[in-house]
Design a protein around this motif. Structure first.
Motif, short mmCIF file in Angstrom:
data_model
loop_
_atom_site.label_atom_id
_atom_site.label_comp_id
_atom_site.label_asym_id
_atom_site.label_seq_id
_atom_site.Cartn_x
_atom_site.Cartn_y
_atom_site.Cartn_z
N LEU A 131 -7.36 -0.23 -4.05
CA LEU A 131 -8.25 -1.37 -3.90
C LEU A 131 -8.17 -2.28 -5.12
O LEU A 131 -8.01 -3.50 -5.01
N ARG A 132 -8.24 -1.66 -6.30
CA ARG A 132 -8.28 -2.45 -7.54
C ARG A 132 -6.96 -3.13 -7.85
O ARG A 132 -6.92 -4.26 -8.32
N HIS A 133 -5.86 -2.41 -7.61
CA HIS A 133 -4.57 -2.93 -8.08
C HIS A 133 -3.72 -3.55 -7.00
O HIS A 133 -2.73 -4.21 -7.30
N TYR A 187 0.83 -1.20 0.00
CA TYR A 187 0.00 0.00 0.00
C TYR A 187 0.87 1.25 0.00
O TYR A 187 0.59 2.23 -0.68
N GLU A 188 1.95 1.18 0.79
CA GLU A 188 2.85 2.33 0.87
C GLU A 188 3.42 2.65 -0.50
O GLU A 188 3.41 3.80 -0.95
N ALA A 189 3.86 1.59 -1.19
CA ALA A 189 4.43 1.79 -2.52
C ALA A 189 3.40 2.37 -3.48
O ALA A 189 3.68 3.30 -4.24
N ALA A 190 2.16 1.83 -3.39
CA ALA A 190 1.11 2.32 -4.28
C ALA A 190 0.81 3.78 -3.99
O ALA A 190 0.61 4.60 -4.89
N ARG A 191 0.83 4.13 -2.70
CA ARG A 191 0.56 5.51 -2.30
C ARG A 191 1.63 6.45 -2.86
O ARG A 191 1.34 7.51 -3.37
N LEU A 192 2.89 5.99 -2.77
CA LEU A 192 3.99 6.81 -3.28
C LEU A 192 3.86 7.01 -4.77
O LEU A 192 4.24 8.03 -5.33
#
Lengths: 291, 277
Positions: free
Chosen positions: A200-202, A186-191
């Motif tokens: 949610l989707r990925h 999630y952290e990586a996706a947020r960055l």
């Protein structure tokens, strides 16, 4: 006797009680059902062999087609809805929330309740004259819904009670799955600038694919087998609007006592279950390989 | 920055609201069952929407107990669920140990066959099973319900996964000391499997207690009915007398709900420890 032979004997001996029970009370009656489906019999005494007559009759039986259609419709409605709501609730309860433990207990509580009791609560709520919904719409001056005499409404009430019963289990499985998702993802996706929906989707949904696969199979199998709720809530009516394959098989086998015909319905149901889960299995394997 | 904080706070409120709404939806039918069970007959037949009983009464319970052998049915349910669950736990644990740690030819295939029966619902085989149970002379007896229900591969997988997590070295060491496989099972596997036994027993109880379709077919004698079958029978007799029906439904549901609330922590852990995550 060598240690290896001893181990093998021990293995058979330890596995034997389960295997004998399964052989006698599952596989033997399955074979029996296949044989009976070729007979005309009321369940008492020897039946007469009629070859494929029962199956031929099935093909021409409008009630059988109606029951098949209803079973399919029920499965198609319940499976995705139970999973989507289950996932939504799991996400809610996985986030910081006061009284999370209590809320979780409440949401999985229907797992402890029998199908018969669930169906009776359904009757209590959907009864056209004295049911809770009828009273609410009366008190608020809303139009009445004919939950018991109008086919589609009766079908909807069965679906709603099923969801009430099953959503908690779906949530529980997803909740366990969410524990295994690494926060770093999630952290990586947020960055990378992903918003909540994209995360949610990925991230979430792909990470939960083992749980989703398990739940799809289980929801389909449970839906094919639906009995208690329909049997008690609507009895298959009005005018066959909620008749499903299993209630039809029960009616034929144990009410009108045409057991050969009932066995044929069971065999068809098994065949369809095997085909659908088999297809799902292959699709899953292909998806895993392509990853 | 403060607007960011405000947004986060309102999102937290929305989540709480959503969760509470879900909890209300789940609890309402149960609450309504309780309300109706304790309502007087006249207040139920009269129109108008009441969210709680105007004057709580035990009248519905009294009528149910007078008209039906409720305690007998309760005892039947308990006896059948207990015996079935003990058998399931015992045979599934043995099989779980065999499939987890013992090497024997064909074990993989046998496990697969056992697990594939999970997909086979009783409804598909009910006519064949009915015939078999009749030929064995069991039809209409407790055993007609117990034995087919105990034929369940459900726990085999759970037991195998759990027992796989017991270190192999423990068993190897015992074997070098000359222990037989039965001794290893009794002295090492069984004591370490307590959480597994609890989960398996509890889940079997739940399932057997609530079972309906097969007991409905396998029992014919009113005095041998289990609670769910009796519940339907009673509904047929009392018709739209919701007070009586719900009083009985409450008697049926309450024990398992209590056990479930007490045991659900294990239940959730048991699920996660057996690799279902």
């Amino acid at each position: 006797m060598t240690a290896r032979a001893r181990e093998a004997w021990a293995g058979y001996a330890f596995a034997a009680p389960t295997l004998v029970l399964l052989g006698v009370f599952v596989l033997l009656p399955l074979g029996g059902a296949a044989v009976i489906s070729l007979q005309e019999t009321n369940g008492f005494g020897a039946g007469t062999f009629v070859g494929l007559d029962n199956y031929r009759q099935l093909v021409q039986d409008p009630v059988f087609w109606r029951a098949s259609l209803n079973t399919a419709l029920y499965t198609v409605l319940v499976t995705p809805a139970a999973m989507a709501i289950g996932l939504g609730l799991a996400l809610l309860l996985d986030s910081a929330l006061p009284a999370r433990g209590v809320l979780r207990s409440v949401l999985i509580l229907p797992m402890a309740i029998s199908g018969v009791a669930t169906a009776l609560m359904g009757v209590l709520i959907f009864d056209e004259n004295s049911g809770f919904l009828a009273q609410v719409s009366l008190a608020m001056g809303l139009p009445q819904v004919d939950w018991q005499t109008h086919g589609p409404a009766a079908f909807a009430s069965v679906v709603i009670m099923t969801l009430w019963w099953r959503v908690g289990f779906n949530m529980l499985i997803y909740l366990a799955g969410l524990q295994g998702v690494a926060p770093e993802l999630y952290e990586a996706a947020r960055l990378d600038g992903a918003n909540a929906w994209q995360r949610l989707r990925h991230v979430t949904v792909p990470q939960l694919s083992p749980q989703s696969f398990f739940l799809v199979i289980l929801n389909i199998i449970y839906s094919f087998q639906v009995f208690d709720i329909v049997f008690v809530m609507t009895g298959g009516g009005p005018e066959r609007a909620t008749t499903v394959l299993v209630t039809y098989a029960y009616d034929t086998g144990f009410v009108t006592r045409d057991q050969g015909y009932a066995a044929a319905i069971g065999v068809v149901l098994l065949a369809v279950t095997l085909v659908v889960t088999g297809l799902r299995w292959r699709a899953e394997r292909r998806r895993e390989e392509s990853e | 920055m403060s607007s960011h904080l405000a947004r986060r706070r309102s999102a937290a409120w929305a989540r709480l609201l959503g969760a509470l709404l879900a909890a209300v939806v789940i609890l309402f039918p149960l609450y309504w069952m309780v309300v109706v069970a304790f309502s007087t007959r006249s207040s139920l037949s009269g129109g108008g929407l009441r969210l709680w009983p105007e004057q709580a009464t035990l009248d519905n319970f009294r009528r149910v107990f007078e008209a039906f052998p409720v305690l007998t049915w309760f005892g039947n349910s308990l006896a059948i669920a207990l015996v079935t669950s003990v058998i399931i736990v015992l045979v599934n644990l043995l099989a779980g140990y065999a499939f987890a740690h013992l090497r024997f030819p064909g074990s993989g295939a046998l496990l697969l066959v056992a697990l594939s029966t999970l997909m086979l619902p009783v409804q598909v085989i009910m006519v064949g099973l009915f015939r078999l149970v009749t030929e064995l002379g069991l039809y209409g007896s407790y055993w007609a319900v117990i034995l087919p229900t105990a034929a369940s591969a459900f726990g085999v997988f759970l037991a195998r996964q759990f027992i796989l997590t017991i270190p192999r070295e423990l068993m190897e060491a015992a074997r070098i000391d000359g222990a037989t496989h039965l001794q290893i099972f009794l002295r090492i596997v069984l004591p370490l499997s307590r959480p597994l036994i609890a989960v398996l027993f509890f889940m079997s109880m739940l399932q057997t207690w609530n079972d309906f379709a097969w007991p409905l077919i396998a029992l014919r004698d009113n005095a041998l009915y289990t609670l769910p079958v009796g519940l339907l029978f009673l509904q047929g007799q009392f018709g739209p007398d919701y007070g009586a029906t719900m009083a009985f439904a409450l008697i049926t549901v309450a024990p398992m709900v209590l056990v479930f609330l007490l045991a659900q922590r294990w239940f959730v852990q048991g699920f996660s420890r057996s690799g279902l995550r």
